[in-house]
Design a protein around this motif. Structure first.
Motif, PDB file in Angstrom:
ATOM      1  N   ASN A 326       0.849  -1.190   0.000  1.00 27.11           N
ATOM      2  CA  ASN A 326       0.000   0.000   0.000  1.00 27.11           C
ATOM      3  C   ASN A 326       0.881   1.236   0.000  1.00 27.11           C
ATOM      4  O   ASN A 326       2.106   1.154   0.148  1.00 27.11           O
ATOM      5  N   ALA A 327       0.246   2.379  -0.129  1.00 26.08           N
ATOM      6  CA  ALA A 327       1.000   3.628  -0.282  1.00 26.08           C
ATOM      7  C   ALA A 327       1.771   3.989   0.978  1.00 26.08           C
ATOM      8  O   ALA A 327       2.802   4.669   0.897  1.00 26.08           O
ATOM      9  N   GLU A 328       1.281   3.544   2.152  1.00 22.21           N
ATOM     10  CA  GLU A 328       1.927   3.930   3.406  1.00 22.21           C
ATOM     11  C   GLU A 328       3.062   2.988   3.805  1.00 22.21           C
ATOM     12  O   GLU A 328       3.887   3.340   4.635  1.00 22.21           O
ATOM     13  N   SER A 329       3.107   1.788   3.263  1.00 22.52           N
ATOM     14  CA  SER A 329       4.113   0.810   3.679  1.00 22.52           C
ATOM     15  C   SER A 329       5.461   1.113   3.049  1.00 22.52           C
ATOM     16  O   SER A 329       5.565   1.743   1.985  1.00 22.52           O
ATOM     17  N   ASP A 330       6.492   0.650   3.717  1.00 14.00           N
ATOM     18  CA  ASP A 330       7.862   0.813   3.224  1.00 14.00           C
ATOM     19  C   ASP A 330       8.061  -0.112   2.022  1.00 14.00           C
ATOM     20  O   ASP A 330       7.911  -1.331   2.152  1.00 14.00           O
ATOM     21  N   PRO A 331       8.409   0.445   0.836  1.00 15.29           N
ATOM     22  CA  PRO A 331       8.562  -0.412  -0.351  1.00 15.29           C
ATOM     23  C   PRO A 331       9.696  -1.414  -0.234  1.00 15.29           C
ATOM     24  O   PRO A 331       9.742  -2.394  -0.985  1.00 15.29           O
ATOM     25  N   THR A 332      10.606  -1.193   0.715  1.00 16.85           N
ATOM     26  CA  THR A 332      11.722  -2.132   0.881  1.00 16.85           C
ATOM     27  C   THR A 332      11.333  -3.352   1.719  1.00 16.85           C
ATOM     28  O   THR A 332      12.084  -4.324   1.757  1.00 16.85           O
ATOM     29  N   LEU A 333      10.162  -3.292   2.397  1.00 21.38           N
ATOM     30  CA  LEU A 333       9.736  -4.413   3.230  1.00 21.38           C
ATOM     31  C   LEU A 333       9.089  -5.496   2.372  1.00 21.38           C
ATOM     32  O   LEU A 333       8.329  -5.188   1.456  1.00 21.38           O
ATOM     33  N   PRO A 334       9.360  -6.754   2.682  1.00 21.71           N
ATOM     34  CA  PRO A 334       8.665  -7.832   1.972  1.00 21.71           C
ATOM     35  C   PRO A 334       7.206  -7.892   2.389  1.00 21.71           C
ATOM     36  O   PRO A 334       6.852  -7.539   3.512  1.00 21.71           O
ATOM     37  N   VAL A 335       6.350  -8.347   1.495  1.00 24.22           N
ATOM     38  CA  VAL A 335       4.943  -8.539   1.809  1.00 24.22           C
ATOM     39  C   VAL A 335       4.766  -9.948   2.389  1.00 24.22           C
ATOM     40  O   VAL A 335       5.170 -10.930   1.762  1.00 24.22           O
ATOM     41  N   VAL A 336       4.175 -10.034   3.575  1.00 25.71           N
ATOM     42  CA  VAL A 336       3.979 -11.313   4.262  1.00 25.71           C
ATOM     43  C   VAL A 336       2.471 -11.515   4.412  1.00 25.71           C
ATOM     44  O   VAL A 336       1.874 -11.127   5.415  1.00 25.71           O
ATOM     45  N   ASP A 337       1.833 -12.104   3.407  1.00 22.07           N
ATOM     46  CA  ASP A 337       0.369 -12.249   3.431  1.00 22.07           C
ATOM     47  C   ASP A 337      -0.092 -13.547   4.066  1.00 22.07           C
ATOM     48  O   ASP A 337      -1.293 -13.755   4.233  1.00 22.07           O
ATOM     49  N   THR A 338       0.826 -14.442   4.410  1.00 26.48           N
ATOM     50  CA  THR A 338       0.486 -15.665   5.147  1.00 26.48           C
ATOM     51  C   THR A 338       1.476 -15.840   6.291  1.00 26.48           C
ATOM     52  O   THR A 338       2.634 -15.441   6.197  1.00 26.48           O
ATOM     53  N   LYS A 339       1.019 -16.476   7.360  1.00 25.65           N
ATOM     54  CA  LYS A 339       1.796 -16.523   8.598  1.00 25.65           C
ATOM     55  C   LYS A 339       2.934 -17.534   8.528  1.00 25.65           C
ATOM     56  O   LYS A 339       2.719 -18.689   8.145  1.00 25.65           O
ATOM     57  N   PRO A 340       4.154 -17.127   8.933  1.00 25.72           N
ATOM     58  CA  PRO A 340       5.243 -18.105   9.100  1.00 25.72           C
ATOM     59  C   PRO A 340       4.905 -19.065  10.238  1.00 25.72           C
ATOM     60  O   PRO A 340       4.146 -18.733  11.156  1.00 25.72           O
ATOM     61  N   GLU A 341       5.458 -20.254  10.193  1.00 27.28           N
ATOM     62  CA  GLU A 341       5.208 -21.236  11.242  1.00 27.28           C
ATOM     63  C   GLU A 341       6.028 -20.903  12.487  1.00 27.28           C
ATOM     64  O   GLU A 341       7.253 -20.803  12.421  1.00 27.28           O
ATOM     65  N   TYR A 342       5.342 -20.696  13.606  1.00 25.36           N
ATOM     66  CA  TYR A 342       6.028 -20.515  14.894  1.00 25.36           C
ATOM     67  C   TYR A 342       5.064 -20.864  16.013  1.00 25.36           C
ATOM     68  O   TYR A 342       3.842 -20.836  15.847  1.00 25.36           O
ATOM     69  N   GLN A 343       5.631 -21.230  17.163  1.00 21.20           N
ATOM     70  CA  GLN A 343       4.843 -21.681  18.304  1.00 21.20           C
ATOM     71  C   GLN A 343       4.429 -20.490  19.145  1.00 21.20           C
ATOM     72  O   GLN A 343       5.259 -19.641  19.499  1.00 21.20           O
ATOM     73  N   MET A 344       3.128 -20.419  19.473  1.00 18.41           N
ATOM     74  CA  MET A 344       2.657 -19.309  20.298  1.00 18.41           C
ATOM     75  C   MET A 344       3.100 -19.495  21.744  1.00 18.41           C
ATOM     76  O   MET A 344       3.457 -20.595  22.172  1.00 18.41           O
ATOM     77  N   ALA A 345       3.053 -18.410  22.513  1.00 16.64           N
ATOM     78  CA  ALA A 345       3.500 -18.426  23.903  1.00 16.64           C
ATOM     79  C   ALA A 345       2.518 -19.196  24.783  1.00 16.64           C
ATOM     80  O   ALA A 345       1.348 -19.391  24.433  1.00 16.64           O
ATOM     81  N   ASP A 346       3.005 -19.616  25.923  1.00 17.40           N
ATOM     82  CA  ASP A 346       2.195 -20.382  26.877  1.00 17.40           C
ATOM     83  C   ASP A 346       1.053 -19.521  27.413  1.00 17.40           C
ATOM     84  O   ASP A 346       1.186 -18.294  27.552  1.00 17.40           O
ATOM     85  N   GLY A 347      -0.088 -20.163  27.733  1.00 13.49           N
ATOM     86  CA  GLY A 347      -1.267 -19.428  28.174  1.00 13.49           C
ATOM     87  C   GLY A 347      -1.333 -19.124  29.659  1.00 13.49           C
ATOM     88  O   GLY A 347      -2.110 -18.271  30.085  1.00 13.49           O
ATOM     89  N   LEU A 348      -0.509 -19.782  30.481  1.00 16.32           N
ATOM     90  CA  LEU A 348      -0.607 -19.618  31.932  1.00 16.32           C
ATOM     91  C   LEU A 348      -0.444 -18.169  32.401  1.00 16.32           C
ATOM     92  O   LEU A 348      -1.213 -17.710  33.239  1.00 16.32           O
ATOM     93  N   PRO A 349       0.525 -17.400  31.876  1.00 12.28           N
ATOM     94  CA  PRO A 349       0.722 -16.038  32.415  1.00 12.28           C
ATOM     95  C   PRO A 349      -0.250 -15.003  31.862  1.00 12.28           C
ATOM     96  O   PRO A 349      -0.144 -13.827  32.198  1.00 12.28           O
ATOM     97  N   LEU A 350      -1.206 -15.406  31.025  1.00  9.23           N
ATOM     98  CA  LEU A 350      -2.100 -14.457  30.369  1.00  9.23           C
ATOM     99  C   LEU A 350      -3.349 -14.211  31.207  1.00  9.23           C
ATOM    100  O   LEU A 350      -3.929 -15.142  31.754  1.00  9.23           O
TER     101      LEU A 350
END
Length: 490
Positions: A326-350
């Protein structure tokens, strides 16, 4: 009884007595007259007025299988299930009518293990007031008795086992004409039934069209974490990049059953600070937003932990938010339209810390135990503050004992070398030396090789996930619903 030393005469006398008792006619025992209070075994909810209220409560998430009631059996009870049962036992709602019968709405759903300090639900409950005395308009119930002036039910309970009177059997006479007095003490009634891990903090009268979900202006979450092996300054820099209106599809778990097509949410504030009074240097992320996606806070914390470990730069947050050019985004940044695989944080402290509403929506009412009744009527004794203070004091004892165990172990076992954060240790991952990558809740992922987030495998686009669900589980669900409807039409 020992008979060895008895004389012959004594033994004969004993046998004669036993024979006489055996042949004596049995005397019929007349049962006591029935308790007139037990003649009414059914509770006619339609004979009582209702009003809509909001309940604010806290709960320890690690004791429950999440907040929401589930249709299928769960290994642990749900918070809503326990509260619903307590409301039913107190005859404040009709349990046979289910959640729909009382118009149950929650402010924010929390998952298994996640706690709340200020959760809010809204619902219709039985009132001790006459209809004309209730500020909010209660919808008519299916009975002409709805307009009859009623005796205060708390007076009807007088002389029974407790203030809400033998509710297991519900031995309550039908209402009679008498002026109403004051409203039920909803917080006291429920806290006497609920376990100590769920506490009703206050209740408020609300308008008939009030919704705990849709009237909520913002939600405030807290995530607590230890600062071991983390660079807090880097985490703060990354957190500031979350503020604003963004597409958070890369910071949540896709739930195709909801068929979401937009993942834009507004984060109003994201601040990391020390926990006041914490002797161990605990920190907390305070995150406030208008609404949150499925597991959004835990995904955010997972990325912040990677940044705090020095494995990612704070700029990775900005890149993950760049889902489309889009017009506001940095043109040097890659577009990431799908999520990379990573493990979410534990739920206990939330924790869902607070739910914020508009001015005039709520007027919280607080009741305290009477001094003479505190020890007998409350499961913990004393007022609500004393109850929660006692729980905290006990947890501090456990914490002190665990610290002593660690100190005893340290005398014989040296702590492992700290390799994180990279910004402080200067360690360079070599693919051979293991690192403990934090996941929150004192959980770690032990790994020797680290793959940067932007180089990992990506998940599918949400449109693909939604379409597959519609053609699979969604289509089968619709078929089952249609079959049930067709059976009802026959």
């Amino acid at each position: 009884m020992a008979y060895e030393n008895w004389s012959k005469e004594d033994l004969v006398a004993r046998l004669t007595l036993l024979e006489a008792e055996k042949e004596a006619p049995r005397v019929a025992i007349t049962p006591p007259p029935p308790n007139p209070r037990r003649l009414w075994k059914t509770f006619d909810f339609s004979s009582y007025p209702r009003r809509k209220i909001a309940l604010k409560f806290c709960y320890s998430g690690w004791e429950y299988n999440g907040l929401a009631i589930q249709t299928d059996p769960t290994p642990l009870p749900t918070v809503e299930g326990v509260i619903f049962d307590a409301l039913g036992k107190a005859k404040l709602i009709d349990p046979d009518a289910g959640l729909e019968g009382c118009g149950w709405e929650r402010c924010g759903r929390t998952d298994r293990g996640v706690s709340a300090g200020g959760q809010v639900i809204s619902l219709w409950v039985r009132s001790a007031l006459n209809n004309a005395s209730i500020a909010s308009d209660s919808p008519p119930l299916p009975s002409s008795k709805n307009d009859i002036p009623l005796v205060d039910p708390e007076d009807a309970f007088a002389g029974l086992d407790d203030d809400f009177g033998s509710l297991d059997d519900m031995d309550i006479p039908p209402p009679v004409k008498a002026p109403s007095k004051s409203e039920h003490s909803y917080t006291l009634i429920l806290n006497r039934i609920l376990p100590p891990t769920i506490r009703i903090l206050a209740w408020s009268p609300v308008a008939s069209d009030f919704s705990a979900r849709f009237n909520c202006k913002s939600r405030h979450y807290k995530y607590f974490f230890a600062t071991d092996n983390l660079d807090i300054s880097l985490m703060r820099e990354a957190a500031t990049r979350l503020v604003g209106l963004h597409d958070f599809r890369n910071f949540c778990k896709l739930d195709p059953a909801k068929q979401l097509t937009t993942y834009v949410r507004r984060v109003m504030s994201a601040e990391i600070s020390p926990v006041e009074g914490s002797p161990s240097g605990m920190h907390v992320l305070d995150l406030t937003g208008s609404a949150f996606l499925y597991h959004q806070v835990r995904h955010i914390m997972a990325v912040l932990f990677l940044v705090g470990s020095g494995l990612e730069f704070p700029s990775v947050v900005t890149t993950l938010l760049n889902v489309a050019p889009n017009a506001e985004s940095d043109p040097t940044l890659p577009v990431v339209d799908t999520k990379p695989e990573y493990q979410m944080a534990d739920g206990l402290p939330l924790m869902l810390y607070a739910c914020h509403f508009g001015a005039g929506d709520l007027d919280w009412q607080v009741e305290e135990e009477a001094a003479g009744d505190a020890d007998t009527l409350s499961p913990l004794g004393g007022g609500l503050y004393h109850q929660l203070h006692s729980i905290q004091a006990r947890s501090q004892i456990y914490s002190t004992l665990n610290a002593e165990f660690l100190r005893a172990a340290a005398a014989r076992h040296a702590p492992p070398p700290a390799r994180l954060p990279l910004s402080a240790t200067g360690f360079v991952p070599d693919g051979k030396t293991p690192m403990n990558v934090p996941l929150g809740g004192a959980e770690f992922r032990r790994s020797a090789k680290y793959v940067p987030l932007l180089e990992r495998n990506r998940g599918e686009h949400f449109e693909v996930v939604n379409e597959r669900w519609r053609l699979g589980k969604g289509a089968r669900r619709d078929e089952r619903r249609k079959a049930v409807e067709d059976e009802g039409d026959e």
